[in-house]
Design an enzyme around this catalytic site. Structure first.
Site, PDB file in Angstrom:
ATOM      1  N   ASP A  10       0.851  -1.205   0.000  1.00  0.00           N
ATOM      2  CA  ASP A  10       0.000   0.000   0.000  1.00  0.00           C
ATOM      3  C   ASP A  10       0.884   1.251   0.000  1.00  0.00           C
ATOM      4  OD1 ASP A  10       0.953  -0.287   2.641  1.00  0.00           O
ATOM      5  OD2 ASP A  10      -0.848   0.621   3.525  1.00  0.00           O
ATOM      6  N   ASP A  15       6.917   1.004   1.885  1.00  0.00           N
ATOM      7  CA  ASP A  15       6.542  -0.013   0.885  1.00  0.00           C
ATOM      8  C   ASP A  15       7.381   0.162  -0.380  1.00  0.00           C
ATOM      9  OD1 ASP A  15       3.916   1.016   2.322  1.00  0.00           O
ATOM     10  OD2 ASP A  15       3.526  -1.079   1.821  1.00  0.00           O
ATOM     11  N   ASN A  39      -2.398   2.900   3.450  1.00  0.00           N
ATOM     12  CA  ASN A  39      -1.906   4.257   3.692  1.00  0.00           C
ATOM     13  C   ASN A  39      -2.783   5.285   2.978  1.00  0.00           C
ATOM     14  OD1 ASN A  39       0.355   3.674   5.336  1.00  0.00           O
ATOM     15  ND2 ASN A  39       1.515   3.057   3.531  1.00  0.00           N
ATOM     16  N   THR A 130       2.685  -6.041   3.093  1.00  0.00           N
ATOM     17  CA  THR A 130       3.188  -4.891   3.852  1.00  0.00           C
ATOM     18  C   THR A 130       2.113  -3.811   4.003  1.00  0.00           C
ATOM     19  OG1 THR A 130       4.094  -3.773   1.910  1.00  0.00           O
ATOM     20  CG2 THR A 130       5.552  -5.326   3.042  1.00  0.00           C
ATOM     21  N   GLU A 170      -1.166  -1.650  15.756  1.00  0.00           N
ATOM     22  CA  GLU A 170      -0.342  -1.172  14.639  1.00  0.00           C
ATOM     23  C   GLU A 170      -1.278  -0.884  13.456  1.00  0.00           C
ATOM     24  OE1 GLU A 170       1.448  -1.404  10.883  1.00  0.00           O
ATOM     25  OE2 GLU A 170       0.259  -3.072  11.666  1.00  0.00           O
ATOM     26  N   PHE A 171      -0.893   0.060  12.603  1.00  0.00           N
ATOM     27  CA  PHE A 171      -1.771   0.545  11.532  1.00  0.00           C
ATOM     28  C   PHE A 171      -2.279  -0.553  10.588  1.00  0.00           C
ATOM     29  CE2 PHE A 171      -2.582   2.003   7.257  1.00  0.00           C
ATOM     30  CZ  PHE A 171      -3.484   3.029   7.450  1.00  0.00           C
ATOM     31  N   ASN A 172      -1.389  -1.387  10.057  1.00  0.00           N
ATOM     32  CA  ASN A 172      -1.820  -2.372   9.048  1.00  0.00           C
ATOM     33  C   ASN A 172      -2.862  -3.336   9.616  1.00  0.00           C
ATOM     34  OD1 ASN A 172      -0.014  -1.240   7.282  1.00  0.00           O
ATOM     35  ND2 ASN A 172       1.493  -2.900   7.418  1.00  0.00           N
ATOM     36  N   HIS A 245       9.839   0.360   7.923  1.00  0.00           N
ATOM     37  CA  HIS A 245       9.122  -0.854   8.340  1.00  0.00           C
ATOM     38  C   HIS A 245       9.138  -1.973   7.292  1.00  0.00           C
ATOM     39  CE1 HIS A 245       7.132   1.578  11.489  1.00  0.00           C
ATOM     40  NE2 HIS A 245       6.899   2.492  10.552  1.00  0.00           N
ATOM     41  N   ASP A 246       8.578  -1.660   6.120  1.00  0.00           N
ATOM     42  CA  ASP A 246       8.195  -2.729   5.199  1.00  0.00           C
ATOM     43  C   ASP A 246       9.390  -3.456   4.585  1.00  0.00           C
ATOM     44  OD1 ASP A 246       5.592  -2.129   5.747  1.00  0.00           O
ATOM     45  OD2 ASP A 246       5.309  -0.876   3.968  1.00  0.00           O
TER      46      ASP A 246
HETATM   47  C1  PIR Z   1       3.510   3.854   8.675  1.00  0.00           C
HETATM   48  C2  PIR Z   1       2.374   3.268   8.121  1.00  0.00           C
HETATM   49  C3  PIR Z   1       1.136   3.795   8.438  1.00  0.00           C
HETATM   50  C4  PIR Z   1       1.025   4.855   9.306  1.00  0.00           C
HETATM   51  C5  PIR Z   1       2.164   5.423   9.853  1.00  0.00           C
HETATM   52  N1  PIR Z   1       2.041   6.461  10.688  1.00  0.00           N
HETATM   53  C6  PIR Z   1       3.407   4.909   9.531  1.00  0.00           C
HETATM   54  C7  PIR Z   1       2.398   2.075   7.210  1.00  0.00           C
HETATM   55  C8  PIR Z   1       3.736   1.585   6.674  1.00  0.00           C
HETATM   56  O1  PIR Z   1       3.721   1.522   5.264  1.00  0.00           O
HETATM   57  C9  PIR Z   1       3.891   0.198   7.274  1.00  0.00           C
HETATM   58  O2  PIR Z   1       3.482  -0.821   6.379  1.00  0.00           O
HETATM   59  C10 PIR Z   1       2.971   0.146   8.445  1.00  0.00           C
HETATM   60  N2  PIR Z   1       1.845   0.958   7.973  1.00  0.00           N
HETATM   61  C11 PIR Z   1       3.544   0.624   9.752  1.00  0.00           C
HETATM   62  O3  PIR Z   1       2.563   0.761  10.713  1.00  0.00           O
HETATM   63 CA    CA Z   2       2.862  -0.402   4.138  1.00  0.00          CA
END
Ligand code: PIR
Ligand code: CA
Length: 316
Positions: A10, A15, A39, A130, A170-172, A245-246
């Site tokens: 995303d 990513d 995202n 991811t 966590e966001f994902n 992260h990804d």
């Molecule tokens: C990173 C992400 C989403 C929000 C924030 N604030 C930061 C996305 C990244 O692409 C990664 O896959 C994951 N989500 C980290 O939470």
């Molecule tokens: Ca991502």
């Protein structure tokens, strides 16, 4: 033999770097890219995936768009969940990128995943999501046999200490908790490369300098991504340097010793008022909960950044 992966993304700055790493590393064969809303909305993440694939020369593999919305919950995008976004309105703000040099594959992402995995050998493909896990669960439901047939699922998402979209989540995972719950519960091995691991993968000034010194147009794009992402990380998350992260999930597939893991029980909370989207993790094994998955714990920082820098040189 390079390991074949299907990257479900995303984009997203991190990513984008995951795509670059997969394309630029000789031990990985990037078999396909699939996009999911996360995202940003699907139209934007798909366009970004195509632009990044074009930038790094991944122009001859299928790229398919997937889920527009999560399974059950209302959609969230980066910037709606907390007071500020780290990716910007396009989902990938910062440097100018080339227009897509390829058409989209006509299939839905879930269909493409099923087609590749079922046409392949046993254990031929590793899934590397991811973003939110909507496409993965749709593929599982379309063809449950993929659960046996894929080698493993190595995903960026979750956390066993604290979240980044809520204190717990966590966001994902928060973006589609019901999908994530099904993916973690299925009978395949899921490696959770979560925030506890990815917050170690920070782009320090020394790292940025090494990337800048490569001196190619793509290395300049990467530095600008890190600058954009980094400025927002600093102001929104109070982290001085941005975590990539990804790319950590891809690094785990390339060389497992770069990302150490521990066996764990992991399940996704879908009921809690404060804990919706939390990846509940047990390392102890004292509760009768089976160790069904792996959780990433420790990053080899130097080896990780060597992989990224070699990949940038390779695609440049
Ligand atoms: C990173 C992400 C989403 C929000 C924030 N604030 C930061 C996305 C990244 O692409 C990664 O896959 C994951 N989500 C980290 O939470
Ligand atoms: Ca991502």
């Amino acid at each position: 033999m390079p390991k074949k992966i299907i990257l479900d993304v995303d984009p997203g700055h991190d990513d984008a770097i995951a795509i670059l790493l997969a394309q630029g590393n000789p031990d990985i064969e990037l078999a396909a890219i699939t996009s999911v809303a996360g995202n940003q909305i699907l139209e934007k993440t798909t366009y970004n995936a195509q632009r990044v694939a074009t930038l790094v020369g991944a122009t001859d593999i299928p790229i398919a768009a997937g889920a527009k919305y999560p399974l059950m919950r209302e959609q969230i995008t980066d910037g709606e969940v907390v007071a500020g976004s780290v990716h910007g309105v396009s989902g990938l703000d910062g440097p100018e990128l080339p227009e897509p040099a390829m058409d989209l594959d006509p299939r839905h992402a879930a269909e493409l995943i099923v087609d590749l995995v079922m046409a392949g050998e046993q254990d031929e493909y590793t899934l590397v999501p991811t973003g939110p896990l909507t496409n993965i669960v749709l593929a599982m439901r379309l063809e449950p046999k993929i659960v046996d047939r894929v080698k493993e699922v190595v995903l960026m998402g979750g956390a066993y200490t604290q979240g980044n979209a809520t204190p717990a989540a966590e966001f994902n995972i928060l973006a589609d908790p019901e999908a994530a719950a099904a993916v973690f519960a299925a009978e395949w091995q899921v490696t959770m490369v979560g925030l506890d691991l990815t917050h170690q993968a920070v782009a320090t000034p020394e790292i940025k300098e090494r990337i800048r010194a490569i001196g190619t147009p793509i290395s300049r794009v990467v530095v600008e991504w890190l600058d954009f992402f980094g400025a927002n990380y600093d102001s929104v998350w109070k982290m001085p340097y941005p975590p990539i992260h990804d790319a950590c999930a891809v690094a785990r597939v390339i060389n497992p010793s770069v990302v150490q893991v521990k066996e764990a029980f992991i399940a996704v909370e879908t009921q809690g008022k404060w804990t919706y989207g939390e990846t509940v993790t047990d390392f102890l094994g004292s509760y009768g909960l089976p160790f069904n998955n792996l959780a990433a714990t420790t990053l080899d920082f130097d080896a990780f950044w060597d992989l990224i820098i070699d990949a940038i040189k390779q695609v440049s």
